[in-house]
Design a protein around this motif. Structure first.
Motif, PDB file in Angstrom:
ATOM      1  N   GLU B 212       0.823  -1.219   0.000  1.00 63.69           N
ATOM      2  CA  GLU B 212       0.000   0.000   0.000  1.00 63.69           C
ATOM      3  C   GLU B 212       0.859   1.273   0.000  1.00 63.69           C
ATOM      4  O   GLU B 212       0.532   2.247  -0.692  1.00 63.69           O
ATOM      5  N   LEU B 213       1.936   1.261   0.752  1.00 62.69           N
ATOM      6  CA  LEU B 213       2.818   2.432   0.808  1.00 62.69           C
ATOM      7  C   LEU B 213       3.435   2.699  -0.569  1.00 62.69           C
ATOM      8  O   LEU B 213       3.464   3.833  -1.053  1.00 62.69           O
ATOM      9  N   GLU B 214       3.891   1.635  -1.219  1.00 65.10           N
ATOM     10  CA  GLU B 214       4.477   1.782  -2.555  1.00 65.10           C
ATOM     11  C   GLU B 214       3.459   2.367  -3.524  1.00 65.10           C
ATOM     12  O   GLU B 214       3.788   3.202  -4.361  1.00 65.10           O
ATOM     13  N   ARG B 215       2.179   1.920  -3.389  1.00 64.67           N
ATOM     14  CA  ARG B 215       1.139   2.428  -4.286  1.00 64.67           C
ATOM     15  C   ARG B 215       0.927   3.927  -4.046  1.00 64.67           C
ATOM     16  O   ARG B 215       0.824   4.697  -4.993  1.00 64.67           O
ATOM     17  N   GLY B 221       3.464  10.505  -7.583  1.00 61.00           N
ATOM     18  CA  GLY B 221       4.467  10.937  -8.561  1.00 61.00           C
ATOM     19  C   GLY B 221       5.886  10.546  -8.183  1.00 61.00           C
ATOM     20  O   GLY B 221       6.842  11.121  -8.696  1.00 61.00           O
ATOM     21  N   GLY B 222       6.021   9.582  -7.310  1.00 62.68           N
ATOM     22  CA  GLY B 222       7.357   9.152  -6.894  1.00 62.68           C
ATOM     23  C   GLY B 222       7.695   7.772  -7.444  1.00 62.68           C
ATOM     24  O   GLY B 222       6.855   7.093  -8.039  1.00 62.68           O
ATOM     25  N   GLU B 223       8.945   7.405  -7.234  1.00 56.64           N
ATOM     26  CA  GLU B 223       9.394   6.089  -7.658  1.00 56.64           C
ATOM     27  C   GLU B 223      10.078   5.433  -6.459  1.00 56.64           C
ATOM     28  O   GLU B 223      10.903   6.058  -5.796  1.00 56.64           O
ATOM     29  N   VAL B 224       9.708   4.196  -6.190  1.00 51.79           N
ATOM     30  CA  VAL B 224      10.288   3.483  -5.053  1.00 51.79           C
ATOM     31  C   VAL B 224      11.632   2.894  -5.470  1.00 51.79           C
ATOM     32  O   VAL B 224      11.711   2.181  -6.462  1.00 51.79           O
ATOM     33  N   TRP B 235       8.447   0.153   5.192  1.00 56.23           N
ATOM     34  CA  TRP B 235       9.209   1.358   4.855  1.00 56.23           C
ATOM     35  C   TRP B 235       9.545   1.358   3.378  1.00 56.23           C
ATOM     36  O   TRP B 235       9.554   0.298   2.740  1.00 56.23           O
ATOM     37  N   ALA B 236       9.810   2.554   2.853  1.00 54.22           N
ATOM     38  CA  ALA B 236      10.214   2.673   1.449  1.00 54.22           C
ATOM     39  C   ALA B 236      11.094   3.900   1.283  1.00 54.22           C
ATOM     40  O   ALA B 236      10.901   4.902   1.967  1.00 54.22           O
TER      41      ALA B 236
END
Lengths: 141, 242
Positions: B212-215, B221-224, B235-236
């Protein structure tokens, strides 16, 4: 709040951020306090390239502090005798007067009470007991 | 502004902000040990890096690396007053959704155990977006900035709370301030520290499910670039796409 903090602060209202007038915030009706601390030369050298020099000069002038030099010092300016040293010569890293002045204005000079005002929308943020408060009233969020 | 947004803000005021304001000193006395992933992230920064700690609480991460400069911010004035002691850093009172920093100026940002306190999916994504916007864009000469975001996990069946997959994700979590066991002197009774009974405060949390955090980061507008699970938390590490 140390003056260095103002180098990284602007108005909290989103619409203001694209306007150059929102940076820096202007201190008004402030009570300054000198909080002495040990000078940290490596820290000053590292922070130097991040300083928005023209804006810091404006703030210093607005606060009635001694005028900052027209152009930002270089890292060598911060070390006593570094400029005169021959190439390759080892110099003990002693902070110069420039470094001490910079430490005084950025880290030891603090806003204890007063306001920070946005040059774009004129919103005022209060500083109380050294803590600036950027929470916005509901209608401005 | 949508009704959900306004209601979300009012809800958080009651069930998050006012609670932290009241429990600040007790909360702070229990928060001193840095989490390993956060410590590693901060210690690996180059000397002189400048960053933000959004939701800095008592400022425990301001003490980790004195060779960088961090502007910590928190909604709670009482917590910011505690955070202030950490030199050479700065701390201010501000809201995650209305941060008073110029966009694209920081080399790094951390958000540790903060965005799980926002009460709608839209507000949580907006909080991530606000953090990413602080970072230098990838086009920056020194390279783009990186943000470390940490949230409480739903999947923590071995923890004291015992939640796990399938459990309700929006929960109220008690914070208990122990009262005194013995009978107080009459003169002490006006002082809240001398209360006889335990006092319980409830804080709102959204427990994050795996992925969910990655989504949220991608929606913002970010990239993990790296992500994981550490002791009951997801965490990410994220960067801006542009």
């Amino acid at each position: 709040m140390k003056l260095l903090t103002l180098n990284f602060l602007t108005c909290a209202i989103k619409a203001c951020k694209s306007s150059p007038a929102s940076f820096p915030l202007h201190p008004r009706d402030v009570e300054l306090e000198i909080v002495e601390s040990d000078i940290n030369l490596p820290f000053l050298k590292n922070i130097l390239p991040r300083l928005m020099w023209a804006e810091l000069r404006t703030i210093a002038a607005e606060l009635g502090l001694p005028e900052l030099p027209e152009t930002a010092p270089t890292r060598d300016h911060l070390v006593e005798g570094k400029e005169e040293a021959k190439e390759g010569e080892e110099v003990d890293e002693v902070p110069s007067q420039t470094a001490r002045d910079l430490h005084r204005v950025l880290l030891e000079t603090t806003v204890k009470e007063g306001k920070l005002v946005c040059g774009n929308c004129a919103h005022e943020y209060k500083v109380m007991e050294g803590v600036p408060n950027f929470l916005l009233p509901g209608h401005l969020v | 502004m949508s009704i959900a947004h306004t209601q979300g803000a009012a809800y958080e005021e009651q069930h998050v902000h006012s609670v932290y304001e009241q429990i600040a000193s007790h909360f702070s006395s229990t928060r001193y040990k840095p989490w390993p992933i956060v410590e590693r992230f901060l210690k690996e920064l180059p000397d002189g890096a400048v960053g933000a700690d959004v939701g800095c609480g008592n400022g425990k991460y301001l003490a980790t690396n004195p060779r960088v400069f961090i502007v910590g911010s928190d909604r709670s004035t009482n917590l910011v007053k505690i955070a202030r002691q950490h030199e050479p850093h700065a701390s201010i009172v501000a809201d995650n959704l209305s941060l008073p920093h110029p966009e694209g100026t920081f080399d790094f940002a951390i958000s540790i155990a903060v965005i799980h306190h926002l009460s709608t999916p839209a507000r949580r994504t907006e909080a991530v977006k606000a953090i990413l916007e602080l970072l230098c864009p990838p086009s920056h000469p020194g390279g783009g900035g990186r943000a470390l975001i940490y949230v409480w996990a739903l999947e923590q069946k071995d923890s004291r709370r015992g939640w796990d997959e399938g459990h309700e994700q929006d929960v109220m979590v008690p914070w208990v301030i122990k009262g005194r066991s013995q009978k107080p002197h009459v003169a002490d009774q006006g002082d809240p520290k001398n209360q006889v009974q335990d006092k319980t405060f409830l804080r709102y949390y959204h427990l994050y499910r795996k992925g969910e955090l990655e989504r949220h980061i991608e929606e913002a507008g970010g990239e993990v670039v790296e992500a994981g699970y550490e002791k009951d938390n997801w965490w990410a590490i994220a960067v801006r796409k542009s």
